[in-house]
Structures are given as structure tokens and as C-alpha cells.
Design a protein around this motif. Structure first.
Motif, PDB file in Angstrom:
ATOM      1  N   GLU A   6      40.494  54.164  52.018  1.00  0.00           N
ATOM      2  CA  GLU A   6      41.614  53.222  52.085  1.00  0.00           C
ATOM      3  C   GLU A   6      41.105  51.787  52.196  1.00  0.00           C
ATOM      4  OE1 GLU A   6      45.385  52.038  55.001  1.00  0.00           O
ATOM      5  OE2 GLU A   6      43.965  53.621  55.584  1.00  0.00           O
ATOM      6  N   GLU A   7      40.079  51.591  52.998  1.00  0.00           N
ATOM      7  CA  GLU A   7      39.536  50.250  53.179  1.00  0.00           C
ATOM      8  C   GLU A   7      38.829  49.750  51.920  1.00  0.00           C
ATOM      9  OE1 GLU A   7      38.863  51.111  57.948  1.00  0.00           O
ATOM     10  OE2 GLU A   7      37.191  51.218  56.531  1.00  0.00           O
ATOM     11  N   LEU A   8      38.098  50.641  51.248  1.00  0.00           N
ATOM     12  CA  LEU A   8      37.447  50.267  49.997  1.00  0.00           C
ATOM     13  C   LEU A   8      38.481  49.894  48.935  1.00  0.00           C
ATOM     14  CD1 LEU A   8      34.589  52.918  49.647  1.00  0.00           C
ATOM     15  CD2 LEU A   8      34.384  50.543  50.384  1.00  0.00           C
ATOM     16  N   LEU A   9      39.528  50.707  48.833  1.00  0.00           N
ATOM     17  CA  LEU A   9      40.582  50.434  47.858  1.00  0.00           C
ATOM     18  C   LEU A   9      41.260  49.098  48.141  1.00  0.00           C
ATOM     19  CD1 LEU A   9      42.207  53.975  47.511  1.00  0.00           C
ATOM     20  CD2 LEU A   9      41.053  52.695  45.694  1.00  0.00           C
ATOM     21  N   ALA A  10      41.512  48.829  49.412  1.00  0.00           N
ATOM     22  CA  ALA A  10      42.161  47.571  49.783  1.00  0.00           C
ATOM     23  C   ALA A  10      41.278  46.391  49.394  1.00  0.00           C
ATOM     24  CB  ALA A  10      42.463  47.556  51.273  1.00  0.00           C
ATOM     25  N   PHE A  11      39.991  46.471  49.696  1.00  0.00           N
ATOM     26  CA  PHE A  11      39.055  45.386  49.400  1.00  0.00           C
ATOM     27  C   PHE A  11      38.979  45.118  47.895  1.00  0.00           C
ATOM     28  CE2 PHE A  11      34.411  44.429  48.537  1.00  0.00           C
ATOM     29  CZ  PHE A  11      34.524  43.074  48.801  1.00  0.00           C
ATOM     30  N   VAL A  12      38.792  46.175  47.088  1.00  0.00           N
ATOM     31  CA  VAL A  12      38.680  46.007  45.637  1.00  0.00           C
ATOM     32  C   VAL A  12      39.993  45.510  45.043  1.00  0.00           C
ATOM     33  CG1 VAL A  12      38.304  47.224  43.460  1.00  0.00           C
ATOM     34  CG2 VAL A  12      36.841  47.716  45.419  1.00  0.00           C
ATOM     35  N   ALA A  13      41.114  46.023  45.528  1.00  0.00           N
ATOM     36  CA  ALA A  13      42.419  45.598  45.016  1.00  0.00           C
ATOM     37  C   ALA A  13      42.689  44.133  45.305  1.00  0.00           C
ATOM     38  CB  ALA A  13      43.523  46.464  45.610  1.00  0.00           C
ATOM     39  N   VAL A  14      42.298  43.679  46.477  1.00  0.00           N
ATOM     40  CA  VAL A  14      42.484  42.263  46.829  1.00  0.00           C
ATOM     41  C   VAL A  14      41.690  41.371  45.877  1.00  0.00           C
ATOM     42  CG1 VAL A  14      41.937  40.509  48.562  1.00  0.00           C
ATOM     43  CG2 VAL A  14      43.086  42.612  49.247  1.00  0.00           C
ATOM     44  N   ILE A  15      40.461  41.742  45.596  1.00  0.00           N
ATOM     45  CA  ILE A  15      39.626  40.937  44.707  1.00  0.00           C
ATOM     46  C   ILE A  15      40.158  40.982  43.276  1.00  0.00           C
ATOM     47  CG2 ILE A  15      37.315  40.638  43.756  1.00  0.00           C
ATOM     48  CD1 ILE A  15      37.734  39.950  46.779  1.00  0.00           C
ATOM     49  N   ASP A  16      40.530  42.167  42.792  1.00  0.00           N
ATOM     50  CA  ASP A  16      40.980  42.308  41.407  1.00  0.00           C
ATOM     51  C   ASP A  16      42.315  41.620  41.161  1.00  0.00           C
ATOM     52  OD1 ASP A  16      38.733  43.717  40.762  1.00  0.00           O
ATOM     53  OD2 ASP A  16      39.661  45.690  40.884  1.00  0.00           O
ATOM     54  N   SER A  17      43.192  41.665  42.139  1.00  0.00           N
ATOM     55  CA  SER A  17      44.528  41.090  41.950  1.00  0.00           C
ATOM     56  C   SER A  17      44.611  39.633  42.370  1.00  0.00           C
ATOM     57  CB  SER A  17      45.570  41.903  42.729  1.00  0.00           C
ATOM     58  OG  SER A  17      45.276  41.916  44.108  1.00  0.00           O
ATOM     59  N   GLY A  18      43.653  39.167  43.173  1.00  0.00           N
ATOM     60  CA  GLY A  18      43.603  37.766  43.538  1.00  0.00           C
ATOM     61  C   GLY A  18      44.305  37.381  44.821  1.00  0.00           C
ATOM     62  N   SER A  19      45.018  38.324  45.435  1.00  0.00           N
ATOM     63  CA  SER A  19      45.697  38.012  46.696  1.00  0.00           C
ATOM     64  C   SER A  19      46.030  39.296  47.429  1.00  0.00           C
ATOM     65  CB  SER A  19      46.985  37.222  46.450  1.00  0.00           C
ATOM     66  OG  SER A  19      47.987  38.052  45.890  1.00  0.00           O
ATOM     67  N   ARG A  52      39.359  33.339  53.351  1.00  0.00           N
ATOM     68  CA  ARG A  52      40.776  33.175  53.068  1.00  0.00           C
ATOM     69  C   ARG A  52      41.179  31.727  53.291  1.00  0.00           C
ATOM     70  NH1 ARG A  52      39.195  37.479  55.723  1.00  0.00           N
ATOM     71  NH2 ARG A  52      40.088  39.567  55.434  1.00  0.00           N
ATOM     72  N   THR A  53      41.799  31.120  52.301  1.00  0.00           N
ATOM     73  CA  THR A  53      42.366  29.786  52.436  1.00  0.00           C
ATOM     74  C   THR A  53      43.828  29.859  52.043  1.00  0.00           C
ATOM     75  OG1 THR A  53      41.945  29.034  50.171  1.00  0.00           O
ATOM     76  CG2 THR A  53      40.140  28.831  51.759  1.00  0.00           C
ATOM     77  N   THR A  54      44.530  28.774  52.186  1.00  0.00           N
ATOM     78  CA  THR A  54      45.949  28.769  51.818  1.00  0.00           C
ATOM     79  C   THR A  54      46.137  28.832  50.311  1.00  0.00           C
ATOM     80  OG1 THR A  54      45.933  26.350  51.838  1.00  0.00           O
ATOM     81  CG2 THR A  54      46.641  27.471  53.864  1.00  0.00           C
ATOM     82  N   ARG A  55      45.096  28.524  49.543  1.00  0.00           N
ATOM     83  CA  ARG A  55      45.239  28.466  48.091  1.00  0.00           C
ATOM     84  C   ARG A  55      44.586  29.626  47.356  1.00  0.00           C
ATOM     85  NH1 ARG A  55      46.782  23.655  45.958  1.00  0.00           N
ATOM     86  NH2 ARG A  55      45.678  24.138  44.040  1.00  0.00           N
ATOM     87  N   ARG A  56      43.518  30.203  47.933  1.00  0.00           N
ATOM     88  CA  ARG A  56      42.798  31.235  47.182  1.00  0.00           C
ATOM     89  C   ARG A  56      41.933  32.073  48.106  1.00  0.00           C
ATOM     90  NH1 ARG A  56      38.103  28.502  43.631  1.00  0.00           N
ATOM     91  NH2 ARG A  56      37.605  30.713  43.445  1.00  0.00           N
ATOM     92  N   LEU A  57      41.420  33.151  47.540  1.00  0.00           N
ATOM     93  CA  LEU A  57      40.447  34.000  48.213  1.00  0.00           C
ATOM     94  C   LEU A  57      39.112  33.830  47.509  1.00  0.00           C
ATOM     95  CD1 LEU A  57      42.544  37.272  48.609  1.00  0.00           C
ATOM     96  CD2 LEU A  57      42.154  35.514  50.325  1.00  0.00           C
ATOM     97  N   GLN A  58      38.045  33.796  48.268  1.00  0.00           N
ATOM     98  CA  GLN A  58      36.715  33.622  47.677  1.00  0.00           C
ATOM     99  C   GLN A  58      35.740  34.592  48.311  1.00  0.00           C
ATOM    100  OE1 GLN A  58      35.067  29.739  48.138  1.00  0.00           O
ATOM    101  NE2 GLN A  58      33.425  30.070  46.660  1.00  0.00           N
ATOM    102  N   LEU A  59      34.999  35.310  47.468  1.00  0.00           N
ATOM    103  CA  LEU A  59      33.995  36.249  47.957  1.00  0.00           C
ATOM    104  C   LEU A  59      32.825  35.508  48.583  1.00  0.00           C
ATOM    105  CD1 LEU A  59      33.717  38.921  45.123  1.00  0.00           C
ATOM    106  CD2 LEU A  59      34.338  39.368  47.493  1.00  0.00           C
ATOM    107  N   THR A  60      32.339  36.019  49.704  1.00  0.00           N
ATOM    108  CA  THR A  60      31.095  35.532  50.275  1.00  0.00           C
ATOM    109  C   THR A  60      29.932  36.223  49.561  1.00  0.00           C
ATOM    110  OG1 THR A  60      31.037  37.286  51.926  1.00  0.00           O
ATOM    111  CG2 THR A  60      32.212  35.253  52.515  1.00  0.00           C
ATOM    112  N   ASP A  61      28.714  35.815  49.883  1.00  0.00           N
ATOM    113  CA  ASP A  61      27.554  36.490  49.286  1.00  0.00           C
ATOM    114  C   ASP A  61      27.545  37.967  49.660  1.00  0.00           C
ATOM    115  OD1 ASP A  61      26.774  34.107  48.208  1.00  0.00           O
ATOM    116  OD2 ASP A  61      25.288  33.661  49.746  1.00  0.00           O
ATOM    117  N   GLU A  62      27.887  38.255  50.929  1.00  0.00           N
ATOM    118  CA  GLU A  62      27.950  39.656  51.374  1.00  0.00           C
ATOM    119  C   GLU A  62      29.061  40.398  50.628  1.00  0.00           C
ATOM    120  OE1 GLU A  62      26.035  37.212  54.494  1.00  0.00           O
ATOM    121  OE2 GLU A  62      27.907  37.047  53.339  1.00  0.00           O
ATOM    122  N   GLY A  63      30.170  39.680  50.389  1.00  0.00           N
ATOM    123  CA  GLY A  63      31.280  40.296  49.674  1.00  0.00           C
ATOM    124  C   GLY A  63      30.924  40.652  48.242  1.00  0.00           C
ATOM    125  N   GLU A  64      30.196  39.769  47.566  1.00  0.00           N
ATOM    126  CA  GLU A  64      29.783  40.049  46.193  1.00  0.00           C
ATOM    127  C   GLU A  64      28.875  41.272  46.136  1.00  0.00           C
ATOM    128  OE1 GLU A  64      28.052  36.604  44.524  1.00  0.00           O
ATOM    129  OE2 GLU A  64      29.938  35.486  44.381  1.00  0.00           O
TER     130      GLU A  64
END
Length: 301
Positions: A6-19, A52-64
């Protein structure tokens, strides 16, 4: 504590969908549920994966780094589930396929009924775009692309190639005559494309009939132009001029006598590759494999 699916799916979905909101919609979960799953994952890993910012999500190096592993894990799980499912049932589920309208109309739509009879558990969703679509953004499983591929992040399967021909209707040729040289061709009403400009480079020797220099093309100046190959085809069928089109969309017109090829003696043997592109998860899906195998066996290009 170990990471959950569930956590993996949530993480990948957030990145793929942008929010987080879009990910919740994709996963059919609440926004708070997806947010909590992402927070739990970061807590377990003791690392910030997404800023997380008010305008966008950005992957960290660890996130990538973790995203690559997460995709691989989910793809392996999907492949394992599909393998078991194939042993007890036919491929099933929704399959989203995108292609330019000429290819969709001439090479996919004619076989939809036969495919549906062979695989009744697969639900096809067909879309047509003249431009190259972002598979994630448009939620497309498979995109059929004509020409050289550019996106190296996608997996691809070659389906064949289609030769370019110069064509006109018999009615147009009866009224205006048939061009036999490039000079004569330029005096005719030529139908081209609004974009890209490279589609107005016709594969015919610019010097003389029979010159087979494969690097030679003639840039034509269209008397009229369109963004869609299907529109260009209809214009040619209507006797509006001469065009250069792929055989996958004009073969039946030539065989039926509705169009005639011209300049054959000076034509270069130029073929456009036809490919199916997809992300790794799509390549592992039985329904995607079933569709591509079915299409490749029937494609007349």
C-alpha cells in the motif's frame, strides 16, 4: 517495520500523477489515506522522499533512488500475479491504447470486434492523438507511434514498417495529368502537413528519374495542408491534389482503384517504423501482450 505494498503504491502514484489528490483519485482512496501512507513510508525509511510545497512535489535524491526500486518491486508483483492469473483464466481488465487517428482507423478499429471475441474479458479504451502523448499524464497503457522513437525511458516493441507513396485520385489525374518528374510534380496542387515540416519532405529523387540516392528528399510547398494524415487522405480521395502518405492507410484505396500511385520510378524506398511503446508495468500485463500479439499478426503495412 517492513514497507507495505500500500505504501509503495501510494508513493509511486503520487509521483506519477503529480499530486496527492490525483494519486488518491487514481487509487480510489481518500487524500488523507494516501498522505498517511506516504508519511509512514518515509518514517520507516527514516528519509524524506518527496519535498512538498504549495505548488508542486519534488523528489529528493533518496526519493529518486527509491522510486526505481519501488517500480521494479511493483512490476515484479504484477508480473507474478499475471502469471498465476494466466494459468486459471484469460487476460482481463482495462487496456488503454492511443494512436494517431489514421492508424487507429485503418489498423486497429477493423480488428476490434475480432479481438473482443477472442478476449471478451479485456475492456479496450481507444484514444486518438496526432501529437506524441505522455503515457502517464494521459493514463495510456500502450501508444502506437509512427516514425523514429525519441523517448528512451519507454519500452518498445516493433510492429513493422510502412512505405511512403505519392498518390492522387484517378479523377484528379484525368483532369490535370500525371507528373513524371520533380519539375512537373511542383506544378501540381500538392497536399502536405501543417507540422512537423519534415512530413513535407517527399522521398523522391530531386535530380532525375531512377536516381536511388537514399539521402535525397524533395521539400514540397503545399497548396493546402492539414494536421491529420486522415484529413490529407480524404482530401486526396476528393480529387484536391497529390499527397505523400503511408501504405498502412492507403493500401485498400490503391487496391480498390480509388487512388493511384505516381512518380514510382523516382520514388525512394523509405519506410516509417511502427512501434508500440509502454512502461515496464504495461509490458508485464497479459492483456497488453495479448493485444500486441493479436495486432502484429494482422497488421498489413
Amino acid at each position: 517495520m517492513k514497507t507495505t505494498t500500500e505504501e509503495l503504491l501510494a508513493f509511486v502514484a503520487v509521483i506519477d500523477s503529480g499530486s496527492i489528490t490525483a494519486a488518491a483519485e487514481t487509487l480510489q482512496q481518500t487524500v488523507s489515506g494516501v498522505s498517511r501512507a506516504l508519511s509512514r513510508l518515509e518514517h520507516k525509511l527514516d528519509a524524506t522522499l518527496v519535498r512538498r510545497t504549495t505548488r508542486r512535489l519534488q523528489l529528493t535524491d533518496e526519493g529518486e533512488l527509491f522510486l526505481v526500486r519501488a517500480r521494479a518491486i511493483l512490476a515484479a508483483m504484477e508480473d507474478a500475479e499475471e502469471s498465476i492469473a494466466r494459468q486459471r483464466q484469460r487476460p482481463a481488465g482495462r487496456l488503454r491504447v492511443d494512436a494517431a487517428s489514421p492508424f487507429m482507423l485503418h489498423c486497429v478499429v477493423p480488428y476490434v470486434r475480432a479481438f473482443s471475441l477472442a478476449y471478451p474479458e479485456i475492456t479496450l479504451e481507444l484514444s486518438s492523438n496526432e501529437r506524441v502523448v505522455d503515457l502517464m499524464e494521459q493514463r495510456v497503457d500502450i501508444a502506437i507511434r509512427i516514425g523514429a522513437l525519441q523517448d528512451s525511458t519507454l519500452h518498445a516493441r516493433a510492429l513493422g514498417s510502412s512505405r511512403l507513396r505519392i498518390l492522387a485520385s484517378p479523377a484528379y489525374l484525368a483532369e490535370h495529368g500525371e507528373p513524371r518528374t520533380v519539375a512537373e510534380l511542383r506544378r501540381h496542387r500538392l497536399i502536405g502537413f501543417t507540422a512537423p515540416e519534415s512530413l513535407n519532405d517527399w522521398p523522391v529523387s530531386p535530380d532525375s528519374i531512377g536516381d536511388r540516392d537514399a539521402s535525397a528528399f524533395v521539400r514540397i510547398v503545399p497548396a493546402m495542408s492539414a494536421s491529420s494524415g486522415e484529413t490529407v487522405r480524404q482530401l486526396v480521395l476528393g480529387g484536391n491534389g497529390i499527397a505523400c502518405l503511408a501504405t498502412f492507410m492507403t493500401r485498400s484505396d490503391v487496391e480498390g482503384g480509388r487512388l493511384r500511385t505516381v512518380m514510382d520510378a523516382a520514388l525512394l524506398d523509405v519506410r516509417q517504423p511502427i512501434s508500440a511503446v509502454f512502461y515496464q508495468s504495461a509490458s508485464m500485463a497479459g492483456r497488453a501482450r495479448a493485444f500486441l500479439d493479436f495486432l502484429a499478426a494482422r497488421l498489413m503495412v
